[in-house]
Write a protein that holds these residues in place. Structure first.
Motif, PDB file in Angstrom:
ATOM      1  N   VAL A   1       0.835  -1.207   0.000  1.00  0.00           N
ATOM      2  CA  VAL A   1       0.000   0.000   0.000  1.00  0.00           C
ATOM      3  C   VAL A   1       0.870   1.257   0.000  1.00  0.00           C
ATOM      4  O   VAL A   1       0.614   2.222  -0.729  1.00  0.00           O
ATOM      5  CB  VAL A   1      -0.958  -0.014   1.216  1.00  0.00           C
TER       6      VAL A   1
ATOM      7  N   THR B   1       3.240   5.910  -2.843  1.00  0.00           N
ATOM      8  CA  THR B   1       4.391   6.760  -3.132  1.00  0.00           C
ATOM      9  C   THR B   1       4.864   6.584  -4.574  1.00  0.00           C
ATOM     10  O   THR B   1       5.963   7.008  -4.929  1.00  0.00           O
ATOM     11  CB  THR B   1       5.551   6.450  -2.176  1.00  0.00           C
ATOM     12  N   ASN B   2       4.026   5.946  -5.390  1.00  0.00           N
ATOM     13  CA  ASN B   2       4.356   5.768  -6.812  1.00  0.00           C
ATOM     14  C   ASN B   2       5.622   4.945  -7.043  1.00  0.00           C
ATOM     15  O   ASN B   2       6.266   5.085  -8.073  1.00  0.00           O
ATOM     16  CB  ASN B   2       4.531   7.133  -7.497  1.00  0.00           C
ATOM     17  N   GLN B   3       5.998   4.118  -6.078  1.00  0.00           N
ATOM     18  CA  GLN B   3       7.187   3.281  -6.283  1.00  0.00           C
ATOM     19  C   GLN B   3       6.832   1.975  -6.961  1.00  0.00           C
ATOM     20  O   GLN B   3       7.687   1.313  -7.544  1.00  0.00           O
ATOM     21  CB  GLN B   3       7.853   2.952  -4.942  1.00  0.00           C
ATOM     22  N   LEU B   4       5.570   1.567  -6.821  1.00  0.00           N
ATOM     23  CA  LEU B   4       5.141   0.311  -7.422  1.00  0.00           C
ATOM     24  C   LEU B   4       4.302   0.649  -8.644  1.00  0.00           C
ATOM     25  O   LEU B   4       3.222   1.211  -8.525  1.00  0.00           O
ATOM     26  CB  LEU B   4       4.315  -0.499  -6.412  1.00  0.00           C
ATOM     27  N   THR B   5       4.836   0.332  -9.826  1.00  0.00           N
ATOM     28  CA  THR B   5       4.132   0.650 -11.066  1.00  0.00           C
ATOM     29  C   THR B   5       4.050  -0.627 -11.897  1.00  0.00           C
ATOM     30  O   THR B   5       4.579  -1.667 -11.502  1.00  0.00           O
ATOM     31  CB  THR B   5       4.877   1.724 -11.867  1.00  0.00           C
ATOM     32  N   GLU B   6       3.397  -0.510 -13.042  1.00  0.00           N
ATOM     33  CA  GLU B   6       3.301  -1.679 -13.918  1.00  0.00           C
ATOM     34  C   GLU B   6       4.667  -2.298 -14.213  1.00  0.00           C
ATOM     35  O   GLU B   6       4.801  -3.499 -14.341  1.00  0.00           O
ATOM     36  CB  GLU B   6       2.655  -1.252 -15.242  1.00  0.00           C
ATOM     37  N   SER B   7       5.695  -1.431 -14.308  1.00  0.00           N
ATOM     38  CA  SER B   7       7.012  -1.918 -14.707  1.00  0.00           C
ATOM     39  C   SER B   7       7.615  -2.905 -13.707  1.00  0.00           C
ATOM     40  O   SER B   7       8.464  -3.710 -14.060  1.00  0.00           O
ATOM     41  CB  SER B   7       7.989  -0.757 -14.892  1.00  0.00           C
ATOM     42  N   ASN B   8       7.242  -2.807 -12.436  1.00  0.00           N
ATOM     43  CA  ASN B   8       7.910  -3.700 -11.474  1.00  0.00           C
ATOM     44  C   ASN B   8       6.954  -4.531 -10.617  1.00  0.00           C
ATOM     45  O   ASN B   8       7.347  -5.067  -9.591  1.00  0.00           O
ATOM     46  CB  ASN B   8       8.877  -2.889 -10.581  1.00  0.00           C
TER      47      ASN B   8
ATOM     48  N   ARG C   1       8.055  -8.232 -10.434  1.00  0.00           N
ATOM     49  CA  ARG C   1       9.218  -8.349  -9.557  1.00  0.00           C
ATOM     50  C   ARG C   1       8.794  -8.294  -8.098  1.00  0.00           C
ATOM     51  O   ARG C   1       9.324  -9.006  -7.249  1.00  0.00           O
ATOM     52  CB  ARG C   1      10.176  -7.180  -9.854  1.00  0.00           C
ATOM     53  N   MET C   2       7.802  -7.447  -7.798  1.00  0.00           N
ATOM     54  CA  MET C   2       7.312  -7.293  -6.426  1.00  0.00           C
ATOM     55  C   MET C   2       6.647  -8.591  -5.951  1.00  0.00           C
ATOM     56  O   MET C   2       6.860  -9.022  -4.821  1.00  0.00           O
ATOM     57  CB  MET C   2       6.299  -6.153  -6.400  1.00  0.00           C
TER      58      MET C   2
ATOM     59  N   ALA D   1       3.975   1.445  -1.129  1.00  0.00           N
ATOM     60  CA  ALA D   1       4.693   1.515  -2.402  1.00  0.00           C
ATOM     61  C   ALA D   1       3.777   2.054  -3.504  1.00  0.00           C
ATOM     62  O   ALA D   1       4.208   2.812  -4.369  1.00  0.00           O
ATOM     63  CB  ALA D   1       5.247   0.144  -2.775  1.00  0.00           C
TER      64      ALA D   1
END
Lengths: 467, 467
Positions: B355, B360-367, B370-371, B357
């Protein structure tokens, strides 16, 4: 570069961002493809228009094993500003791969605070080498910053600031600023100091701009100022900036002399981080940094889970006291998790509110009693409503009046326990100077589990259910 | 007032604050005693030296039923700046008690954003009366602000700003600023606009101060700027300020014309609020404002608790499937809460990290992939360790090999469920544009409760425990 080109750049960069200001996945993929294909020129063309903060995001979004290739492809675009914006763990790994003299070159072009952020996590050995490679002025500034405790104002401040004596006129100040190219350009206020370099006032640049040259600076400056002691914790610094709506503030040493300046842009990410970390601490997720090495994360989370395993076994041992009753009346085992679980939910609600109120300085000694009374009333209202609902439901489904009465009463009791524990535990921990966000949840759920099982199974035994 | 007196004031005020910048309880008590005794002069002497933010705190720390007396004792000290710093609920109650023309007097002296904050929560009827009492310029500004959606940039911005045409010289700008007393003094950057009033650049005041009078402003200004659309949500505004370390930013209407300015001090409290509210939402505590009327709080929390009651009953019904086994082997009921509880803890850890991530815009489609992989590895490590521990413990205490094997395996399974649900549920909700902080916890604990009971009791049945 012509003005038109400059003006076109942000437009080009913006198209790589989606409506949430995030880099589009197709863009990240395109850059990494270019890097993979060895086409450094294509990668550079894509990345060059980005803001440093977006380049830092790009590196973070790149899988860890491809980051070195990306940085090698566009080394000059990964400058100090980009490193300063980067996640600590990602930056540390990158910096570790650089030669000390490369790090020194990067640090030399940054303000003290950003340079310190890059150097502070290095090994002592490497740190020393970087410092040796810096010119004496920069080295002295960074060594001094490193002498302050981590997460203190001393680490956060920049030494580059404008300080003038109080007898100067506005014209004098303007000439000084225009005549000294070496001065910083990143400032929003200037500080007025006495001969022993103690700050006696602050002057916003807008006031200087609006004042005729002949007026003395001490007639324009604001004498009420919020001074930051150099050893103050960064969380306190952030709260002070927030409370007094500061743009910048003077940092003073124990003798009251001006040693640095903190600007709001350095504080904004701390405000967000400190406000956001309560949720991570309350759930036992440590820093919760998604770039942290997995082994470290496992260790942090396991520590917390083992503490909770202890409290879960304690709660289980309470259930163990009633094995005889459960064996005779297994329905008790079916319904008991409802009582404990609902208590846990109610306790977590209260806990979250109290932890936030403490963190934002809204809950102080003056209103603690009022807060307890408030939460007790809420707990009574919630407990009564939920007790009525679950009691009625139990009666309708199972048709056993005593079972319905027992579960309703247990629900009321456990909600009161939840409300009380949810306030008293964090408030007590705070008084003991223990971070309430870290330690409260274990105690609160222990209370609601133990008391949930005990009140439900105990009351059931008392009225003769399961005998 | 002489300079010495002015200089002494903050020192006097500071002694009323403890080391955490909070008003001392003795101080609050002393003020309220003076008010109670009808000694308004004594109350004024105590309160006058305080910063507006501290006066606002004082009102908040005063019990609700004594606030009116306090404000009546020191009416002139409760000015617009104090109201602007005050908690929404506390302010609303105070403003309700004032006459519309009094509110208008207060609003007239404030910047648009602060005036709007005071007026926006009033009844439509009262609002209209306040607006009628304002002079036409102020009224137009506030009416326009009120026409934008709540929590949008339009509500947050102030219309007072400095905009100049690009052909002006620095000297021209200086003369303009010095010659217009009506201009705002609260600005840190000036905006350069084209003839249709579209912003084309920004100029920090420090650059103007350091530039000779003859230079044209368009040669000093920065052309890359971060523009804020007037209908942008305040959370996005806050993230943008944070990401690009902004001090102020131009707000533009849909035609790209400059309509206002947002400064960082207006955004700082939003950053803190938005970052802090995830913990409240995740625990179902609504806004979690300790000044909210109790009945409203009860309603918010009960809604959440009833949703959780549903999931708790679902989990109980899973236990109900195994009543026969439990009746024969009550130890199952003793141990089952350990498996479900530990899964809940592990799930909450993952959930909190994900939540944050996302927020704070750290979790995006790109990763995202990986998460998921990262959390699965952590879940496997945690599950294996906890399974081994609880399995060994069970064997030592009860000496029943199958029971030890079953609880160990159930622990591994439920940790994997927790890790998967902890990532997939918030990520999915976010894709569906549902706030993951609000809705995730219910689903995650439902999964860990249901699967905890089902895996443990199911495996136990499978291997013949309790038959």
């Amino acid at each position: 570069m012509s003005e038109t080109e400059l003006h076109d750049e942000p437009a080009a960069a913006e198209s790589q961002l989606d409506e949430d200001d995030l880099l589009r996945p197709e863009f990240v993929a395109a850059v990494l493809e270019a890097v993979d294909a060895g086409d450094h020129e294509a990668a550079r063309t894509l990345v060059a228009p980005l803001h440093p903060a977006d380049i830092a995001d790009l590196v973070e979004l790149t899988p860890a094993d491809q980051r070195a290739d990306l940085v090698t492809a566009i080394p000059d675009l990964i400058d100090g500003d980009v490193l300063a914006e980067m996640n600590d763990w990602v930056r540390e790994a990158l910096v570790d791969a650089l030669e000390p003299h490369q790090v020194a070159d990067i640090a030399a072009e940054l303000d003290t605070d950003d340079a310190v952020a890059i150097i502070e996590d290095m090994d002592v050995e490497d740190q020393r080498e970087v410092l040796r490679a810096l010119d004496p002025d920069d080295r002295a500034a960074i060594e001094e910053a490193l002498s302050y405790p981590e997460e203190s104002a001393g680490r956060l401040m920049q030494r580059e600031l404008i300080a003038v004596p109080e007898h100067w006129t506005v014209g004098h100040v303007l000439d000084y600023l225009r005549g000294n190219d070496a001065l910083t350009t990143d400032f929003w206020e200037i500080f007025v100091v006495d001969p022993s370099h103690k700050p006696i006032g602050t002057c916003a640049l807008s006031w200087i701009l609006r004042t005729p040259r002949g007026i003395t600076i001490s007639d324009v400056m604001k004498r009420e100022q919020t001074l930051i002691p150099v050893d103050m914790d960064q969380e306190e610094v952030a709260l002070r900036f927030q409370k007094y709506a500061l743009i910048s503030a003077a940092v003073v040493d124990p003798n009251g002399r001006l040693v640095g300046m903190i600007t709001v842009d350095d504080v904004v990410h701390i405000i967000s981080q400190e406000a956001g970390e309560d949720i991570l601490r309350l759930s036992g997720a440590g820093e919760g940094d998604i770039n942290e090495p997995v082994l470290l994360t496992v260790r942090t989370r396991l520590t917390w889970l083992f503490v909770n395993l202890g409290t879960a076994m304690l709660a289980a041992s309470v259930v163990g006291l009633f094995q005889g009753e459960i064996a005779k009346f297994a329905l008790l085992a079916v319904l008991m998790p409802i009582v404990s679980g609902m208590g846990g939910n109610a306790g977590t609600q209260t806990l979250a509110v109290v932890v936030r109120a403490i963190a934002t300085n809204q809950l102080t000694e003056s209103n603690t009693l009022r807060m307890i009374w408030r939460e007790l009333r809420i707990a009574m209202a919630n407990g009564a409503t939920l007790g009525l609902a679950i009691g009625t439901g139990t009666m309708l489904v199972y048709g056993i009046p005593w079972l319905a009465i027992v579960i309703a009463m247990a629900m009321v009791i456990n909600n009161l326990i939840a409300g009380l524990a949810g306030v008293l535990i964090p408030v007590t921990l705070d008084r003991l100077r223990v971070d309430p966000a870290v330690a409260s949840a274990v105690f609160v759920t222990m209370m609601t589990d133990v008391m949930g099982f005990f009140s439900f199974l105990g009351l059931a035994t008392l009225v003769g259910l399961g005998s």
